[in-house]
Design an enzyme around this catalytic site. Structure first.
Site, PDB file in Angstrom:
ATOM      1  N   SER A 158     -68.066  84.968  35.782  1.00  0.00           N
ATOM      2  CA  SER A 158     -67.027  83.959  35.630  1.00  0.00           C
ATOM      3  C   SER A 158     -67.423  82.784  34.734  1.00  0.00           C
ATOM      4  O   SER A 158     -66.551  82.082  34.235  1.00  0.00           O
ATOM      5  CB  SER A 158     -66.634  83.412  37.003  1.00  0.00           C
ATOM      6  OG  SER A 158     -67.706  82.712  37.599  1.00  0.00           O
ATOM      7  N   SER A 202     -72.135  85.987  38.063  1.00  0.00           N
ATOM      8  CA  SER A 202     -71.370  85.115  37.161  1.00  0.00           C
ATOM      9  C   SER A 202     -72.206  84.270  36.207  1.00  0.00           C
ATOM     10  O   SER A 202     -71.644  83.626  35.324  1.00  0.00           O
ATOM     11  CB  SER A 202     -70.455  84.188  37.965  1.00  0.00           C
ATOM     12  OG  SER A 202     -69.351  84.894  38.454  1.00  0.00           O
ATOM     13  N   LYS A 230     -69.929  73.874  33.725  1.00  0.00           N
ATOM     14  CA  LYS A 230     -68.803  74.702  34.148  1.00  0.00           C
ATOM     15  C   LYS A 230     -67.785  73.809  34.865  1.00  0.00           C
ATOM     16  O   LYS A 230     -68.179  72.914  35.627  1.00  0.00           O
ATOM     17  CB  LYS A 230     -69.344  75.797  35.080  1.00  0.00           C
ATOM     18  CG  LYS A 230     -68.363  76.886  35.491  1.00  0.00           C
ATOM     19  CD  LYS A 230     -69.086  77.976  36.314  1.00  0.00           C
ATOM     20  CE  LYS A 230     -68.177  79.110  36.723  1.00  0.00           C
ATOM     21  NZ  LYS A 230     -68.891  80.183  37.460  1.00  0.00           N
TER      22      LYS A 230
END
Lengths: 98, 528
Positions: B163, B187, B88
């Site tokens: 997310s 997330s 990420k």
């Protein structure tokens, strides 16, 4: 129910150091009040004698060994600075100007 | 060789050890897929072909040296040596970008490696690139990325969740066998559910947050995405454990059991007698019938295999959303004060320091981040602290106590839906922040209580994936892995397991529109 007025929104934006447009302030006034309405549910709970929780894992205060460990090299830090001079980050004027 | 991108990380590792594949070939196969499909998925913000191939060559050299040395040296290799991985874009990799999905970090280069980056490099894992995310991890759809939304590999007009949407989509689309995400209110688990893969949020304190761009420090945890439980466990094993540089990372041993989870027969047998709680509050009003059906079928399958399932209550669940949306924004407003255009990142404005702050932050942050900073600043401001922040911290105590009471009664784990619905269409929740926040109603109490939570695929509803959430007591990840392995074993032959994400062929077509074009199409209106 409106909790925050337009001037409250402007005040909070100033506290947060966010430069917002008039359109953003308008939109935020509605959205923040809508979100704050959701908070009202918490008033139903009697929490007078409930202690607050800030951290969930029960660790004793952990101190690291008192030894010098290398920090990032100055050059590595300055690489990201918007402006630097002589090994220092150039900061915009904080005092004066008016 | 069959298409290596369809294999699990541990299967790929076995090929490497046996000399049946090279890390370079594995990396190239995954990079080819990522480069071919990223215009349609936008899962990746960086595809680092050159860097990845260099890491792969180094891994191949390590594996060759170990093979020359003998079987013992080969066995000592890290399980992830030579295996591709996605990170990420809030994980620091020295010299590379870490935007956290924000314009305010455009051009920033990480001056050091995150703890988990060090661990993955030491293991010899091959970092293919950085994945898309909601700005500063604030969102449940990846639509709040400053770099455009990510599409769901199962339906290109739908969100992958967020997310960590890019990390989830990249694994679902076979661009990487495993990836790293972060989970502050859901997330990792919510995008895992929406993309049909495995995702785990570890116990708070399990993984060091050093070098991870912060959102809400008492809630953030780093965790794995994978296509099966063994891979997720191997990746968590690689990154977990105490790190001096994060004082909240706990000195709790990391079980080697995560690398030798039971095989199918043993895992299925171990379900017998496991005591599982089914929290009734997680079957919320407005839950999609297809999602509820899949979750209840999964629970029945566990019961049929001998698990003892009892309905339980977590009475303060309904207060979770309000509590979370005070605590998380409050912590975020403090953490994000550092983005001031002074030491790093763009510096906008040409006046004094205050004028520069207002311009840099006003133009550098996107609408959702500004909303959260405003909420948090208000909740912490003079006169409102007791009414909001202190009150929320007290309710947090009650939410945690709900779970503690169940652990005290001897439950091994809780099973619940991960989300109340399948992946939603672009724009469906962008006009109403509260609707978006409700996407995490079933996941955020787990962060409030600091517990490990996992989402595993449990079937399809209307052709889209559904996630089953497993929640454990603090440090009880092993039990979740065993339970998940058991569920995988008893559903190994289910037809839905054989189904690949249905939009992959479309994603490979160069004529397919980008997610940004889809999101901007009439009817999908993105509002601030």
């Amino acid at each position: 129910m409106a909790i925050l007025s337009r001037s409250d929104v402007e005040h909070v934006a100033h506290l947060a150091r966010l430069g917002l447009t008039a359109a953003e302030l308008d939109r935020l006034e509605g959205q923040l009040n809508h979100i704050l309405d959701q908070y009202a549910i918490l008033a139903r709970l009697d929490t007078e004698h409930i202690p607050p929780t800030a951290q969930t894992i029960e660790l004793e205060s952990i101190l690291r060994d008192d030894v010098v460990i290398p920090s990032l090299p100055v050059e590595a830090v300055l690489l990201n600075a918007p402006a630097h001079e002589g090994g220092f980050i150039v900061v915009p004027p904080v005092l004066g100007g008016e | 060789m069959t298409d290596a991108t369809r294999l699990t990380a541990l299967h790929q590792a076995a090929l490497l050890r046996a000399g049946h594949a090279s890390s370079r070939d594995l990396a190239a196969a995954h990079l080819d897929g990522a480069e071919r499909e990223n215009h349609a998925l936008n899962a990746w913000l960086v595809i680092d072909r050159q860097g990845a191939l260099e890491q792969a060559d180094a891994a191949d050299a390590r594996i060759a040296a170990a093979r020359a040395e003998g079987p013992a040296a080969l066995a000592r290799l890290h399980p992830l040596a030579g295996v591709p991985i996605a990170l990420k874009d809030l994980v620091s990799v020295r010299g590379g970008q870490a935007t956290a999905g924000s314009r305010i970090l455009e051009g920033y280069r990480a001056p050091y490696d995150a703890h988990i980056t060090e661990r993955l490099k030491d293991a010899g894992a091959v970092i293919l690139g950085k994945t898309n995310m909601d700005e500063f991890a604030m969102g449940s759809s990846t639509e709040h990325s400053a770099y455009g939304p990510t599409a769901n590999p199962w339906a290109l007009d739908r969100v992958p969740g967020g997310s960590s949407g890019g990390s989830a989509a990249s694994v679902a689309a076979y661009h990487a066998p495993i990836s790293i995400g972060t989970d502050t209110g859901g997330s990792i688990r919510q995008p895992a559910a929406l993309c049909g893969i495995v995702g785990l949020k570890p116990t708070y304190g399990r993984v060091s947050r050093y070098g991870i761009i912060a959102f809400a420090s008492s809630l953030d945890q780093v965790g794995p995405f994978a296509r099966d439980t063994r891979d997720a466990a191997a990746l968590l094993h690689a990154v977990a454990g105490r790190d001096e540089r994060d004082s909240t990372s706990a000195p709790i041993p990391v079980p080697d059991r995560w690398l030798s989870l039971p095989g199918p027969a043993e895992a299925a047998a171990s379900l017998k007698g496991r005591r599982l709680g089914l929290p009734r509050e997680y079957f919320v009003d407005g839950m999609e019938p297809g999602v509820e059906a899949r979750v209840r079928e999964a629970v029945r399958a566990l019961e049929d295999a001998g698990a003892i399932v009892e309905e339980v209550s977590l009475p303060h669940t309904e207060y979770g959303l309000a509590t979370y949306y005070i605590v998380a924004p409050a912590e975020a407003s403090a953490n994000l004060a550092r983005y001031d255009g002074v030491r790093f990142g763009p510096r906008l404005g040409d006046g004094d320091v205050l004028a520069n702050y207002l311009a840099t932050r006003g133009q550098g942050f996107g609408p959702e981040v500004k909303r959260r900073i405003m909420l948090g600043t208000y909740a912490l401001s003079a006169g409102y602290y007791d009414a909001f922040y202190l009150k929320a911290q007290k309710v947090r105590t009650l939410i945690k106590a709900d779970f503690d009471a169940l652990w005290a009664q001897g439950f091994d784990a809780l099973v619940a839906p991960t989300t109340s619905g399948v992946a939603f269409r672009f724009g469906a929740k962008m006009a109403d922040p509260v609707a978006m926040y409700l996407s995490d109603a079933c996941t955020l109490p787990v962060n409030m209580a600091g517990l490990p939570g996992m989402s595993i695929p449990c079937g399809l509803s209307e052709g889209l994936p559904v996630g089953l959430q497993l929640i454990g007591a603090p440090w009880a990840e092993t039990g979740l892995f065993e339970l998940a392995c058991g569920y995988e074993a008893i559903t190994a032959d289910a037809p839905w397991r054989a189904q690949e994400p249905s939009a992959l062929a479309l994603a490979a077509d160069p004529a397919t529109p980008t997610p940004r074009q889809r999101a901007a199409a009439p009817g999908a209106g993105l509002a601030g």
